[in-house]
Design an enzyme around this catalytic site. Sequence first.
Site, PDB file in Angstrom:
ATOM      1  N   GLU A  87       0.819  -1.204   0.000  1.00 48.19           N
ATOM      2  CA  GLU A  87       0.000   0.000   0.000  1.00 48.19           C
ATOM      3  C   GLU A  87       0.861   1.265   0.000  1.00 48.19           C
ATOM      4  OE1 GLU A  87      -4.040  -1.780   2.074  1.00 48.19           O
ATOM      5  OE2 GLU A  87      -2.601  -0.711   3.357  1.00 48.19           O
ATOM      6  N   ASP A 108      -8.611  -8.704   4.259  1.00 39.35           N
ATOM      7  CA  ASP A 108      -8.302  -7.634   5.218  1.00 39.35           C
ATOM      8  C   ASP A 108      -9.345  -7.548   6.323  1.00 39.35           C
ATOM      9  OD1 ASP A 108      -7.079  -5.501   6.429  1.00 39.35           O
ATOM     10  OD2 ASP A 108      -7.651  -4.026   4.936  1.00 39.35           O
ATOM     11  N   GLU A 154     -12.578  -2.251  12.515  1.00 35.51           N
ATOM     12  CA  GLU A 154     -12.562  -1.481  11.273  1.00 35.51           C
ATOM     13  C   GLU A 154     -13.701  -1.871  10.344  1.00 35.51           C
ATOM     14  OE1 GLU A 154      -9.614  -0.665   7.421  1.00 35.51           O
ATOM     15  OE2 GLU A 154      -8.874  -1.776   9.160  1.00 35.51           O
TER      16      GLU A 154
END
Length: 676
Positions: free
Chosen positions: A283, A362, A390
Amino acid sequence: MRYDALPDEAVELYGSYFSQIAIRESSVVMRQVRKELVSAVESMFGRKPRVVTAKPKKGPLVLLATADDPELAGLAEIGRLKDLPRDGYIICRTEQESGGCIVAAGNSDAGVLYAAFHLLRLLQTEQGLDGLPVAEGSPNKLRMINQWDNMDGSIERGYAGQSIFYRHDKIVRDMTRIRDYARLLASVGINAISINNVNVHRTETKLIAAEWLPSVAKIADVFRGYGVKLFLSVNFASPIEIGGLQTADPLDKQVQRWWKERAEDIYRYIPDFGGFLVKADSEFRPGPFTYGRDHADGANMLADALEPFGGIVIWRCFVYNCQQDWRDRKTDRARAAYDHFLPLDGKFRDNVILQIKNGPMDFQVREPVSPLFGGLKQTNQMLELQITQEYTGQQKHVCYLVPQWKEIVGFDTYAAGEGSTVAKAVSGELNRLPLGGMAAVSNIGDDANWTGHPLAQANLYGYGRLSWNPQLTAEQITDEWVKLTFGDDPDVTETVSGMLLRSWSIYESYTAPLGVGWMVNPGHHYGPNVDGYEYSKWGTYHFADSRGIGVDRTTKTGTGYAGQYNEPVASLYGSPGTCPDELLLFFHHVPYTHRLKSGSTVIQHIYDTHFEGVVQAEQLKREWLTLEGKIDPSVFRETAERLDMQIESAVEWRDRINTYFYRMSGIPDERGRTIF
């Protein structure tokens, strides 16, 4: 850890033992053991105990000592310590003419600390001491927390306020909250922490520089007292950004020398520094790929710098193509970790650990276990979990993750035949490797209740207990937390435990269906957006069209991801007829009329679960309201408010998801409910 006063019968049974405590304060850890016991006893029994440094001739008393203490000579039970890990401990009770003694002994000072907390947990949960002796040691050498804190005070994926470590690009001066956090972590067996975000920005890059090390050392001092080693996330490009070099090539002699000098400097300030946590080539983070090198080259260079001091490198495997063309049906993000790291198996130094996310994507609410756990045979590895919610409601929703984590650690990889669980792989037991364990992204901030949602505290507690002992059941862990937090009222215990244990499945039911994932708003990842990531660069697709939905990851017609598993798992996932319903759309693109093992069609399952999810969210609120007057008023009010947010969000998820797939498929709900 409030250490509420014990019932009269418990005081009568055990109070005499705790009237005096024998302990040698031979280290900072043993000093904290004494402080913890004295504070707890005074609170629970209503009187301050007498503390002595040697066992008196007359009891009763509590004796805390390491295995080599001469006070333990001749005690038969202590022999069991030799079969336990370095942080293992035993708690036993001796009844002698002198009055009897409760012994809490460990192979190390940290072991004594864990024994003390275990003893206090037995009393606080009113289990009593009839179950003694207890002998425990964790199979996981590292039980770690990853802070994603930034020095400006923000926390990436933080939902409970600001950082307790940093403010305005400086380390905080008042360490009180940090000390409380160290106590919390030690109480559940955590022994390592990295204190800054894996996405290391320019300011945080300087944490390994001489100007910041004295302040970092102060944080290390606090954690040292509770047996917790401090780690730092490092920027792979540090030699360029703060070292004045023109390259960060891991095979460059100047770069290697620079990192060795940094390591020497760090250990001058922090002699027991744990090591580095690294996110590289991921990333947009810099890494060895820039120089045509591989991950073993990068990790080994850092490992060589740390090796003389006993430090380790934890190298994250979250590496994938984040510039994917959504029209490309062959590139599969799920394959990435396995494809990158399996060819390097056996090439990493002994003091390198690969940190692998629980799933190939993820931290979704549902995805399969990463096949890398069953692939690596010669490389230390750690399981990475995410406590912070998240993708699971961001601590506005109650979503207790211990049941999910239990499925993960219990997953059979078949790497060495049946019984080759993830728990055995990451502990090092499966392949007889020296290092390993578990890590998790923290969910705490400077909110008064630490986690934003009061019930989200259960996830932090649960992670610690599970990393210490993966064999504990979700029910055992939940029962402990509820009793420690709310007391022993059976109505409270039954209600809150039930809410927690159902909450993950409830959240899953009104969000993304059948393992497909990613139907969230881009960037902040909260709330429904079916196509939020569908045409993006991140490789997070569901491929829904008018005929069907799902990703073909089979070896015959798809990306081949299913073939990364060992048999019989590869075949199980490889066929829609055998693939578990909850993962069907992760592995297969099927028509909306495909019939599940439950008997329902895919489209009807989507409708039913999303309607039912709202009903269940509303039920959570009703159950909580029955506890009014039995829960601290502020906690009761905060939780009720969060449950209202959850209901509102569940309704939005239901209507957006159902409407999308009704319009896409043209197939109505069999039960005629309102879909817009």
